[in-house]
Motif scaffolding. Sequence first.
Motif, PDB file in Angstrom:
ATOM      1  N   VAL A   1      -3.564 -17.017  -1.286  1.00  0.00           N
ATOM      2  CA  VAL A   1      -2.314 -16.649  -1.940  1.00  0.00           C
ATOM      3  C   VAL A   1      -1.553 -15.686  -1.040  1.00  0.00           C
ATOM      4  O   VAL A   1      -2.136 -15.041  -0.167  1.00  0.00           O
ATOM      5  CB  VAL A   1      -2.536 -16.007  -3.336  1.00  0.00           C
ATOM      6  CG1 VAL A   1      -3.230 -16.976  -4.280  1.00  0.00           C
ATOM      7  CG2 VAL A   1      -3.295 -14.702  -3.238  1.00  0.00           C
ATOM      8  N   LEU A   2      -0.265 -15.615  -1.257  1.00  0.00           N
ATOM      9  CA  LEU A   2       0.546 -14.583  -0.612  1.00  0.00           C
ATOM     10  C   LEU A   2       0.807 -13.517  -1.668  1.00  0.00           C
ATOM     11  O   LEU A   2       1.311 -13.824  -2.753  1.00  0.00           O
ATOM     12  CB  LEU A   2       1.872 -15.162  -0.109  1.00  0.00           C
ATOM     13  CG  LEU A   2       1.767 -16.106   1.076  1.00  0.00           C
ATOM     14  CD1 LEU A   2       3.132 -16.711   1.393  1.00  0.00           C
ATOM     15  CD2 LEU A   2       1.205 -15.395   2.300  1.00  0.00           C
ATOM     16  N   VAL A   3       0.426 -12.289  -1.363  1.00  0.00           N
ATOM     17  CA  VAL A   3       0.666 -11.165  -2.269  1.00  0.00           C
ATOM     18  C   VAL A   3       1.960 -10.510  -1.832  1.00  0.00           C
ATOM     19  O   VAL A   3       2.085 -10.102  -0.675  1.00  0.00           O
ATOM     20  CB  VAL A   3      -0.472 -10.132  -2.209  1.00  0.00           C
ATOM     21  CG1 VAL A   3      -0.186  -8.955  -3.132  1.00  0.00           C
ATOM     22  CG2 VAL A   3      -1.802 -10.761  -2.519  1.00  0.00           C
ATOM     23  N   THR A   4       2.927 -10.430  -2.736  1.00  0.00           N
ATOM     24  CA  THR A   4       4.147  -9.697  -2.405  1.00  0.00           C
ATOM     25  C   THR A   4       4.190  -8.412  -3.215  1.00  0.00           C
ATOM     26  O   THR A   4       3.743  -8.369  -4.362  1.00  0.00           O
ATOM     27  CB  THR A   4       5.435 -10.519  -2.662  1.00  0.00           C
ATOM     28  OG1 THR A   4       5.658 -10.639  -4.067  1.00  0.00           O
ATOM     29  CG2 THR A   4       5.361 -11.895  -2.010  1.00  0.00           C
ATOM     30  N   THR A   5       4.693  -7.384  -2.566  1.00  0.00           N
ATOM     31  CA  THR A   5       4.902  -6.089  -3.208  1.00  0.00           C
ATOM     32  C   THR A   5       6.282  -5.586  -2.788  1.00  0.00           C
ATOM     33  O   THR A   5       6.853  -6.076  -1.809  1.00  0.00           O
ATOM     34  CB  THR A   5       3.823  -5.066  -2.779  1.00  0.00           C
ATOM     35  OG1 THR A   5       3.816  -4.959  -1.350  1.00  0.00           O
ATOM     36  CG2 THR A   5       2.440  -5.467  -3.282  1.00  0.00           C
ATOM     37  N   ALA A   6       6.798  -4.630  -3.512  1.00  0.00           N
ATOM     38  CA  ALA A   6       8.067  -4.005  -3.142  1.00  0.00           C
ATOM     39  C   ALA A   6       7.989  -2.528  -3.504  1.00  0.00           C
ATOM     40  O   ALA A   6       7.525  -2.170  -4.590  1.00  0.00           O
ATOM     41  CB  ALA A   6       9.232  -4.666  -3.855  1.00  0.00           C
TER      42      ALA A   6
ATOM     43  N   ASN B   1       1.136  -0.210  -1.716  1.00  0.00           N
ATOM     44  CA  ASN B   1       2.244  -0.568  -2.593  1.00  0.00           C
ATOM     45  C   ASN B   1       1.761  -0.947  -3.988  1.00  0.00           C
ATOM     46  O   ASN B   1       2.357  -0.533  -4.988  1.00  0.00           O
ATOM     47  CB  ASN B   1       3.040  -1.732  -1.991  1.00  0.00           C
ATOM     48  CG  ASN B   1       3.848  -1.326  -0.778  1.00  0.00           C
ATOM     49  OD1 ASN B   1       3.975  -0.145  -0.450  1.00  0.00           O
ATOM     50  ND2 ASN B   1       4.395  -2.319  -0.089  1.00  0.00           N
ATOM     51  N   LEU B   2       0.703  -1.738  -4.059  1.00  0.00           N
ATOM     52  CA  LEU B   2       0.165  -2.146  -5.362  1.00  0.00           C
ATOM     53  C   LEU B   2      -0.336  -0.930  -6.136  1.00  0.00           C
ATOM     54  O   LEU B   2      -0.070  -0.791  -7.328  1.00  0.00           O
ATOM     55  CB  LEU B   2      -0.957  -3.169  -5.180  1.00  0.00           C
ATOM     56  CG  LEU B   2      -1.663  -3.631  -6.452  1.00  0.00           C
ATOM     57  CD1 LEU B   2      -0.685  -4.255  -7.441  1.00  0.00           C
ATOM     58  CD2 LEU B   2      -2.772  -4.617  -6.106  1.00  0.00           C
ATOM     59  N   PHE B   3      -1.039  -0.055  -5.458  1.00  0.00           N
ATOM     60  CA  PHE B   3      -1.567   1.139  -6.112  1.00  0.00           C
ATOM     61  C   PHE B   3      -0.423   2.011  -6.636  1.00  0.00           C
ATOM     62  O   PHE B   3      -0.498   2.541  -7.746  1.00  0.00           O
ATOM     63  CB  PHE B   3      -2.433   1.927  -5.124  1.00  0.00           C
ATOM     64  CG  PHE B   3      -3.547   2.669  -5.771  1.00  0.00           C
ATOM     65  CD1 PHE B   3      -4.749   2.056  -6.039  1.00  0.00           C
ATOM     66  CD2 PHE B   3      -3.394   4.004  -6.115  1.00  0.00           C
ATOM     67  CE1 PHE B   3      -5.793   2.743  -6.647  1.00  0.00           C
ATOM     68  CE2 PHE B   3      -4.432   4.701  -6.720  1.00  0.00           C
ATOM     69  CZ  PHE B   3      -5.624   4.069  -6.986  1.00  0.00           C
TER      70      PHE B   3
ATOM     71  N   GLU C   1       2.296  -3.296  -9.552  1.00  0.00           N
ATOM     72  CA  GLU C   1       2.778  -4.655  -9.774  1.00  0.00           C
ATOM     73  C   GLU C   1       2.859  -5.421  -8.464  1.00  0.00           C
ATOM     74  O   GLU C   1       2.965  -4.831  -7.392  1.00  0.00           O
ATOM     75  CB  GLU C   1       4.135  -4.647 -10.477  1.00  0.00           C
ATOM     76  CG  GLU C   1       5.213  -3.925  -9.706  1.00  0.00           C
ATOM     77  CD  GLU C   1       6.522  -3.850 -10.474  1.00  0.00           C
ATOM     78  OE1 GLU C   1       6.520  -3.853 -11.721  1.00  0.00           O
ATOM     79  OE2 GLU C   1       7.568  -3.796  -9.807  1.00  0.00           O
ATOM     80  N   CYS C   2       2.791  -6.753  -8.584  1.00  0.00           N
ATOM     81  CA  CYS C   2       2.883  -7.617  -7.416  1.00  0.00           C
ATOM     82  C   CYS C   2       3.167  -9.045  -7.873  1.00  0.00           C
ATOM     83  O   CYS C   2       3.196  -9.326  -9.077  1.00  0.00           O
ATOM     84  CB  CYS C   2       1.587  -7.586  -6.601  1.00  0.00           C
ATOM     85  SG  CYS C   2       0.166  -8.348  -7.428  1.00  0.00           S
TER      86      CYS C   2
END
Length: 178
Positions: free
Chosen positions: A21-26, A62-64, A68-69
């Motif tokens: 999977v590709l995990v995206t975060t912002a 970023n997730l921490f 959210e992601c």
Amino acid sequence: MSLRALPLGKVYRLLEPGPVVLVTTARKGRANVMPMSWHTMMEFEPPLVGCVMSASHLSYENLFATRECVLAIPTVEIAAKVVGCGNTLGRKVDKFARFALTPLPASRVSAPLVAECYANLECRLVDARMAQKYNFFVLQVHKAWIDPARKRPRTLHHMGRGAFMVAGRTIRLPSRMK
């Protein structure tokens, strides 16, 4: 039958849990994307996904921080982009731009969807108690998107050391599972 010992460092190649999977975060106005192979379904409804990511990765931070992601599920058509994202540091490069991936706005999280992916799962972090010790997070899927035009998506499955298997023929057997 003749068996031989397998080095313990190669066991993960035998227990590959599912598609890459590709995990995206912002965070702070900047999106990041990284491939991840170490994940597992933990519950049907609500959908819970357990995943492992290294604490050295920007996506971990970023997730921490944002809790959210998005888990975007790529297919073989963008395999080179997926591997490129994995070989590039997000702290130094905008991987969406570098690999010509299209970020789309999500409806429930600030992390972007990936237009080129077959499916996108908007997730929130629900349990990080094992993150410090094992880099393990539990995510709850809050919204799921698929591309209905793709009838038989050929997903990538990481086998280690640059080797990937591509999903192929589907077989159906009697089952009492959902």
